[in-house]
Design a protein around this motif. Structure first.
Motif, mmCIF file in Angstrom:
data_model
loop_
_atom_site.group_PDB
_atom_site.id
_atom_site.type_symbol
_atom_site.label_atom_id
_atom_site.label_comp_id
_atom_site.label_asym_id
_atom_site.label_seq_id
_atom_site.Cartn_x
_atom_site.Cartn_y
_atom_site.Cartn_z
ATOM 1 N N LEU A 30 0.836 -1.223 -0.085
ATOM 2 C CA LEU A 30 0.008 -0.013 0.056
ATOM 3 C C LEU A 30 0.867 1.063 -0.130
ATOM 4 O O LEU A 30 0.273 2.110 -0.747
ATOM 5 C CB LEU A 30 -0.836 0.094 1.220
ATOM 6 N N LEU A 31 1.847 1.200 0.962
ATOM 7 C CA LEU A 31 2.890 2.519 0.844
ATOM 8 C C LEU A 31 3.503 2.693 -0.585
ATOM 9 O O LEU A 31 3.584 3.760 -1.094
ATOM 10 C CB LEU A 31 3.796 2.202 2.000
ATOM 11 N N SER A 32 3.848 1.541 -1.201
ATOM 12 C CA SER A 32 4.791 1.610 -2.537
ATOM 13 C C SER A 32 3.384 2.189 -3.458
ATOM 14 O O SER A 32 3.998 3.131 -4.270
ATOM 15 C CB SER A 32 4.799 0.107 -2.915
ATOM 16 N N ASN A 33 2.270 1.636 -3.366
ATOM 17 C CA ASN A 33 1.390 2.341 -4.362
ATOM 18 C C ASN A 33 1.140 3.745 -4.131
ATOM 19 O O ASN A 33 0.808 4.592 -4.937
ATOM 20 C CB ASN A 33 -0.011 1.590 -4.150
ATOM 21 N N SER A 34 1.185 4.174 -2.816
ATOM 22 C CA SER A 34 0.875 5.598 -2.338
ATOM 23 C C SER A 34 2.137 6.626 -2.955
ATOM 24 O O SER A 34 1.955 7.509 -3.338
ATOM 25 C CB SER A 34 0.846 5.564 -1.008
ATOM 26 N N ALA A 35 3.385 5.683 -3.305
ATOM 27 C CA ALA A 35 4.313 6.602 -3.772
ATOM 28 C C ALA A 35 4.285 6.581 -5.132
ATOM 29 O O ALA A 35 5.468 7.093 -5.646
ATOM 30 C CB ALA A 35 5.650 5.847 -3.497
ATOM 31 N N GLY A 36 3.468 5.862 -5.840
ATOM 32 C CA GLY A 36 3.344 5.852 -7.452
ATOM 33 C C GLY A 36 4.056 4.775 -7.845
ATOM 34 O O GLY A 36 4.706 4.735 -9.073
ATOM 35 N N ILE A 37 4.236 3.582 -7.071
ATOM 36 C CA ILE A 37 5.216 2.522 -7.649
ATOM 37 C C ILE A 37 4.491 1.426 -7.781
ATOM 38 O O ILE A 37 3.404 0.990 -6.874
ATOM 39 C CB ILE A 37 6.277 2.328 -6.520
ATOM 40 N N ASP A 107 9.207 9.829 0.991
ATOM 41 C CA ASP A 107 8.584 10.069 -0.351
ATOM 42 C C ASP A 107 7.227 10.505 -0.481
ATOM 43 O O ASP A 107 6.777 11.405 -1.054
ATOM 44 C CB ASP A 107 9.212 9.058 -1.486
ATOM 45 N N ILE A 108 6.522 9.760 0.458
ATOM 46 C CA ILE A 108 4.922 9.669 0.418
ATOM 47 C C ILE A 108 4.842 11.006 1.198
ATOM 48 O O ILE A 108 3.804 11.802 0.771
ATOM 49 C CB ILE A 108 4.260 8.663 1.328
ATOM 50 N N PHE A 109 5.413 11.584 2.407
ATOM 51 C CA PHE A 109 4.994 12.657 2.899
ATOM 52 C C PHE A 109 5.507 13.736 2.040
ATOM 53 O O PHE A 109 4.840 14.806 2.045
ATOM 54 C CB PHE A 109 6.131 12.868 4.125
ATOM 55 N N ALA A 110 6.687 13.774 1.182
ATOM 56 C CA ALA A 110 7.036 14.906 0.325
ATOM 57 C C ALA A 110 5.696 14.929 -0.843
ATOM 58 O O ALA A 110 5.434 16.280 -1.010
ATOM 59 C CB ALA A 110 8.052 14.530 -0.551
ATOM 60 N N LYS A 111 5.063 13.998 -1.101
ATOM 61 C CA LYS A 111 4.117 14.165 -2.181
ATOM 62 C C LYS A 111 2.958 14.817 -1.588
ATOM 63 O O LYS A 111 1.896 15.405 -2.237
ATOM 64 C CB LYS A 111 3.702 12.817 -2.555
ATOM 65 N N GLN A 121 9.571 20.844 6.642
ATOM 66 C CA GLN A 121 10.057 19.622 7.323
ATOM 67 C C GLN A 121 10.456 18.489 6.576
ATOM 68 O O GLN A 121 11.398 17.670 6.768
ATOM 69 C CB GLN A 121 8.796 19.407 8.417
ATOM 70 N N VAL A 122 9.351 18.245 5.618
ATOM 71 C CA VAL A 122 9.858 16.980 4.967
ATOM 72 C C VAL A 122 11.058 17.158 4.136
ATOM 73 O O VAL A 122 11.864 16.140 3.969
ATOM 74 C CB VAL A 122 8.445 16.588 3.890
#
Length: 200
Positions: A30-37, A107-111, A121-122
């Protein structure tokens, strides 16, 4: 924009139950998908002993290299935090970008960062994370240019030094910026409290 393709790698030690590992892998996907991977492969390694060089055994790392090449994958995502040396060694052996859990979450936080404070902060967290890992992004340059010999400095090393200085300056600037944002926020909060008291 073309999505990166990845294999996600879980690590199971002697204390982990099968249920815990499965839940961790679901979360990592799920984290990978959230990062667009896009996750195309999933592997769980039984790890009885940590290899200081690769975290996992060299044979397992070589197996990941083969899987990544055969499936045309762009990166390998680990459900652990790798130290800079391990990440560098894995990237060199596997020949693909290596992402650990911390890097993926940053990476997800940055997006998803929206406010000026959150973005600052990110970015600061990303740069502090990147700093000790920076060397591995330039190893391909030293190989292409024939490496760094005795008394010589390759272009990769020169660029690395420049980047390190730039990142240090940026970290300092962001830290100062965060302090200013915090001060402004505290001042605004105090003014609102004073207005609230005055209203009564």
């Amino acid at each position: 924009m073309k999505k990166e393709k990845a294999v996600i790698v879980g690590i199971r030690d002697r204390y982990d139950s099968e249920w815990e590992v499965n839940e961790n892998m679901k979360e990592l996907r799920l984290l990978s998908n959230s990062a667009g991977i896009e996750v195309l492969e999933q592997i769980v390694h039984e790890n009885r002993q940590i290899n200081p060089k690769y975290y996992i055994g060299k044979g397992k790392a070589e197996s990941l290299a083969e899987i990544s090449t055969q499936n045309g994958l762009d990166c390998v995502i680990f459900d652990i935090e790798l130290n800079p040396s391990q990440a560098r060694n894995l990237e060199k052996l596997i020949g693909k970008k290596i992402i650990d859990r911390t890097g993926l979450i940053l990476d997800i936080f940055a997006k998803n960062a929206r406010t000026r404070e959150a973005k600052t902060q990110v970015e600061l967290a990303q740069l502090e994370y990147l700093m000790p890992r920076l060397t591995r992004y330039w190893t391909h340059l030293s190989r292409q240019e024939g490496g760094v010999g005795i008394g010589l400095r390759g272009p990769g090393e020169t660029q690395l030094e420049v980047d390190r200085r730039s990142i240090k300056k940026r970290i300092k600037k962001l830290s100062e910026k965060l302090k200013k944002i915090e001060k402004i926020r505290q001042t605004g909060s105090k003014k609102r409290k004073d207005l609230f008291k005055a209203a009564f």
